[in-house]
Design a protein around this motif. Structure first.
Motif, PDB file in Angstrom:
ATOM      1  N   GLN A  71     -24.869 -13.005  34.917  1.00 53.84           N
ATOM      2  CA  GLN A  71     -25.112 -14.116  35.840  1.00 53.84           C
ATOM      3  C   GLN A  71     -23.939 -14.339  36.782  1.00 53.84           C
ATOM      4  O   GLN A  71     -22.816 -13.894  36.545  1.00 53.84           O
ATOM      5  N   ALA A  72     -24.227 -15.038  37.889  1.00 56.12           N
ATOM      6  CA  ALA A  72     -23.184 -15.375  38.852  1.00 56.12           C
ATOM      7  C   ALA A  72     -22.198 -16.356  38.225  1.00 56.12           C
ATOM      8  O   ALA A  72     -22.569 -17.200  37.410  1.00 56.12           O
ATOM      9  N   LEU A  73     -20.943 -16.229  38.602  1.00 55.29           N
ATOM     10  CA  LEU A  73     -19.896 -17.122  38.120  1.00 55.29           C
ATOM     11  C   LEU A  73     -19.239 -17.796  39.315  1.00 55.29           C
ATOM     12  O   LEU A  73     -18.767 -17.125  40.243  1.00 55.29           O
ATOM     13  N   GLY A  74     -19.191 -19.117  39.296  1.00 58.97           N
ATOM     14  CA  GLY A  74     -18.504 -19.849  40.340  1.00 58.97           C
ATOM     15  C   GLY A  74     -17.003 -19.667  40.239  1.00 58.97           C
ATOM     16  O   GLY A  74     -16.471 -19.256  39.195  1.00 58.97           O
ATOM     17  N   ALA A  75     -16.292 -19.975  41.301  1.00 58.69           N
ATOM     18  CA  ALA A  75     -14.840 -19.811  41.330  1.00 58.69           C
ATOM     19  C   ALA A  75     -14.184 -20.704  40.273  1.00 58.69           C
ATOM     20  O   ALA A  75     -14.488 -21.889  40.166  1.00 58.69           O
ATOM     21  N   HIS A  76     -13.266 -20.126  39.513  1.00 61.77           N
ATOM     22  CA  HIS A  76     -12.625 -20.843  38.415  1.00 61.77           C
ATOM     23  C   HIS A  76     -11.306 -20.168  38.060  1.00 61.77           C
ATOM     24  O   HIS A  76     -11.034 -19.045  38.483  1.00 61.77           O
ATOM     25  N   THR A  77     -10.494 -20.846  37.276  1.00 64.83           N
ATOM     26  CA  THR A  77      -9.331 -20.225  36.650  1.00 64.83           C
ATOM     27  C   THR A  77      -9.624 -20.043  35.165  1.00 64.83           C
ATOM     28  O   THR A  77     -10.460 -20.747  34.602  1.00 64.83           O
ATOM     29  N   ASP A  78      -8.926 -19.127  34.541  1.00 64.29           N
ATOM     30  CA  ASP A  78      -9.124 -18.855  33.114  1.00 64.29           C
ATOM     31  C   ASP A  78      -8.152 -19.665  32.251  1.00 64.29           C
ATOM     32  O   ASP A  78      -7.102 -20.108  32.716  1.00 64.29           O
ATOM     33  N   ASN A  79      -8.536 -19.808  30.982  1.00 59.27           N
ATOM     34  CA  ASN A  79      -7.641 -20.330  29.937  1.00 59.27           C
ATOM     35  C   ASN A  79      -7.264 -21.794  30.115  1.00 59.27           C
ATOM     36  O   ASN A  79      -6.182 -22.211  29.676  1.00 59.27           O
ATOM     37  N   THR A  80      -8.119 -22.604  30.700  1.00 62.00           N
ATOM     38  CA  THR A  80      -7.783 -24.022  30.836  1.00 62.00           C
ATOM     39  C   THR A  80      -7.635 -24.692  29.476  1.00 62.00           C
ATOM     40  O   THR A  80      -6.999 -25.741  29.369  1.00 62.00           O
ATOM     41  N   GLU A 132      -9.560 -32.976  29.482  1.00 59.89           N
ATOM     42  CA  GLU A 132      -9.649 -32.077  28.334  1.00 59.89           C
ATOM     43  C   GLU A 132     -10.443 -30.812  28.681  1.00 59.89           C
ATOM     44  O   GLU A 132     -11.433 -30.866  29.410  1.00 59.89           O
ATOM     45  N   ALA A 133      -9.991 -29.694  28.137  1.00 60.81           N
ATOM     46  CA  ALA A 133     -10.719 -28.426  28.215  1.00 60.81           C
ATOM     47  C   ALA A 133     -10.845 -27.874  26.805  1.00 60.81           C
ATOM     48  O   ALA A 133      -9.943 -28.039  25.976  1.00 60.81           O
ATOM     49  N   GLU A 134     -11.971 -27.210  26.533  1.00 61.49           N
ATOM     50  CA  GLU A 134     -12.253 -26.817  25.149  1.00 61.49           C
ATOM     51  C   GLU A 134     -13.015 -25.499  25.107  1.00 61.49           C
ATOM     52  O   GLU A 134     -13.830 -25.200  25.985  1.00 61.49           O
ATOM     53  N   TYR A 135     -12.728 -24.691  24.094  1.00 68.69           N
ATOM     54  CA  TYR A 135     -13.461 -23.446  23.844  1.00 68.69           C
ATOM     55  C   TYR A 135     -13.813 -23.379  22.367  1.00 68.69           C
ATOM     56  O   TYR A 135     -12.947 -23.557  21.503  1.00 68.69           O
ATOM     57  N   ASN A 164     -12.085 -25.130  35.681  1.00 68.36           N
ATOM     58  CA  ASN A 164     -13.197 -24.362  35.108  1.00 68.36           C
ATOM     59  C   ASN A 164     -14.186 -25.365  34.522  1.00 68.36           C
ATOM     60  O   ASN A 164     -13.971 -25.888  33.421  1.00 68.36           O
ATOM     61  N   LEU A 165     -15.257 -25.619  35.240  1.00 68.38           N
ATOM     62  CA  LEU A 165     -16.207 -26.647  34.819  1.00 68.38           C
ATOM     63  C   LEU A 165     -16.940 -26.252  33.542  1.00 68.38           C
ATOM     64  O   LEU A 165     -17.425 -27.123  32.810  1.00 68.38           O
ATOM     65  N   ASN A 166     -17.013 -24.944  33.248  1.00 70.94           N
ATOM     66  CA  ASN A 166     -17.662 -24.515  32.007  1.00 70.94           C
ATOM     67  C   ASN A 166     -16.816 -24.794  30.772  1.00 70.94           C
ATOM     68  O   ASN A 166     -17.325 -24.758  29.647  1.00 70.94           O
ATOM     69  N   ASP A 167     -15.540 -25.039  30.972  1.00 70.81           N
ATOM     70  CA  ASP A 167     -14.639 -25.316  29.842  1.00 70.81           C
ATOM     71  C   ASP A 167     -14.368 -26.809  29.668  1.00 70.81           C
ATOM     72  O   ASP A 167     -13.571 -27.188  28.808  1.00 70.81           O
ATOM     73  N   ARG A 168     -14.992 -27.615  30.465  1.00 71.52           N
ATOM     74  CA  ARG A 168     -14.750 -29.056  30.384  1.00 71.52           C
ATOM     75  C   ARG A 168     -15.217 -29.610  29.043  1.00 71.52           C
ATOM     76  O   ARG A 168     -16.218 -29.184  28.489  1.00 71.52           O
ATOM     77  N   ALA A 169     -14.471 -30.583  28.531  1.00 69.37           N
ATOM     78  CA  ALA A 169     -14.802 -31.243  27.272  1.00 69.37           C
ATOM     79  C   ALA A 169     -15.132 -32.708  27.554  1.00 69.37           C
ATOM     80  O   ALA A 169     -14.857 -33.214  28.647  1.00 69.37           O
ATOM     81  N   PRO A 170     -15.730 -33.415  26.605  1.00 71.06           N
ATOM     82  CA  PRO A 170     -15.996 -34.847  26.801  1.00 71.06           C
ATOM     83  C   PRO A 170     -14.706 -35.604  27.121  1.00 71.06           C
ATOM     84  O   PRO A 170     -13.638 -35.298  26.573  1.00 71.06           O
TER      85      PRO A 170
END
Length: 250
Positions: A71-80, A132-135, A164-170
C-alpha cells in the motif's frame, strides 16, 4: 560507486549532501544486500534494531509495520517510538517487476518553517507539548514521549521532526482541553507536509543506494504491483554526526 568506495572525496560528497539537503545518493551499486552493506560501512556501522541490521523486505508482513505491504505510505519519519530515532535511513531497491512504488521525499524542516510563518502558535505548541508514539507486536512494546518538532536545547533551532501518524498513541498525558487544539495543530502541519510543491517523487532502481536524514526528511511511497524487494538499514544519529565531524563538514 568507484569514487565513493575508493576515495575520501567520494564519501565526503555524499555526507556533505546529506548534511546540506538531507539526502545522499550512491549509484552503480551491485543489487545485493552485501554490496549495499559495504556502501553503508563507508559512513558508519549498521545500527541494529528490532528489524535487524541489514534488512530485506517485500510485502510479507514480517512486522506490524505498513512498510511490509504494497500500500501507499504517506510522508513520515521512522522510529518515533524510540527514545532516539535512527539518524540515517538507507534504501536500495534490489528488484521490482511491477508498476508503482515511486519514492516520496519531503523536507520536514521546510514544512516546519512554513508552519512557523503561517501558524506560529501551532509551531510553538508542536515544539513544546509532549506527544506519545507507540509500537506493538508480539514480544515488543516500544513507547516514547516527545514533541513532534524538537528544538535544540541551547540554540532553540529546529533539530528533529518526529512525524508518523501511524505510530501515534492515545493522548494520555495531556489535559483534555489541550487535545482538540493539538489535533488542529497536527492537521495544520500535515497540510504543510502534503503540499505538492514540497514533494519529490522519483523511482528507486537497482544500483541506486539512497541515504535519508531521518531527523529532517520525511519519506513515503506510492502503492505498487508485482514483486518488489528492498534492502537497507539504519545508521545511528551519533555515528552519522561523528562521520560529518571527522570530515569537517560540521
Amino acid at each position: 560507486m568507484s569514487q565513493y568506495m575508493n576515495t575520501d572525496a567520494g564519501v565526503y560528497d555524499v555526507v556533505k549532501s546529506i548534511v546540506d539537503f538531507g539526502v545522499g545518493i550512491v549509484k552503480n551499486v551491485p543489487a545485493t544486500k552485501e554490496a549495499t552493506d559495504k556502501v553503508v560501512q563507508q559512513i558508519a556501522h549498521v545500527q541494529h534494531t528490532m528489524f535487524g541490521g541489514m534488512w530485506e523486505f517485500s510485502d510479507h508482513l514480517d512486522h506490524y509495520d505498513t512498510a511490509y505491504t504494497r500500500q501507499a505510505l504517506g510522508a513520515h519519519t521512522d522510529n518515533t517510538y524510540f527514545t532516539e530515532a535512527a539518524g540515517l535511513q538507507v534504501f536500495h531497491c534490489l528488484h521490482h517487476d511491477g508498476e508503482g512504488g515511486e519514492t516520496l521525499l519531503v523536507d520536514g524542516f521546510r514544512a516546519a518553517y512554513d508552519l512557523k510563518q503561517t501558524h506560529p502558535k501551532s509551531f510553538q505548541r508542536l515544539s513544546t507539548l509532549p506527544i506519545e508514539a507507540e509500537y506493538l507486536e508480539a514480544g515488543k512494546h516500544y513507547i516514547n514521549v516527545d514533541s513532534m518538532l524538537k528544538l535544540h536545547p541551547l540554540t532553540k533551532k529546529l533539530q528533529q521532526i518526529r512525524f508518523n501518524l501511524n505510530d501515534r498513541a492515545p493522548m494520555r498525558i495531556l489535559a483534555a482541553e489541550q487535545i482538540s487544539q493539538l489535533y488542529e495543530d497536527i492537521q495544520s502541519f500535515s497540510a504543510k507536509v502534503k503540499d505538492p510543491e514540497g514533494e519529490w517523487w522519483f523511482k528507486l532502481h537497482p544500483g541506486m543506494v539512497l541515504f535519508i536524514d531521518n531527523w529532517r526528511v520525511l519519506h513515503g511511497r506510492a502503492s505498487y504491483t508485482g514483486h518488489r524487494k528492498m534492502t537497507g538499514c539504519y545508521i545511528s544519529r551519533s555515528d552519522y554526526i561523528s562521520k560529518a565531524k571527522v570530515l569537517e563538514i560540521i
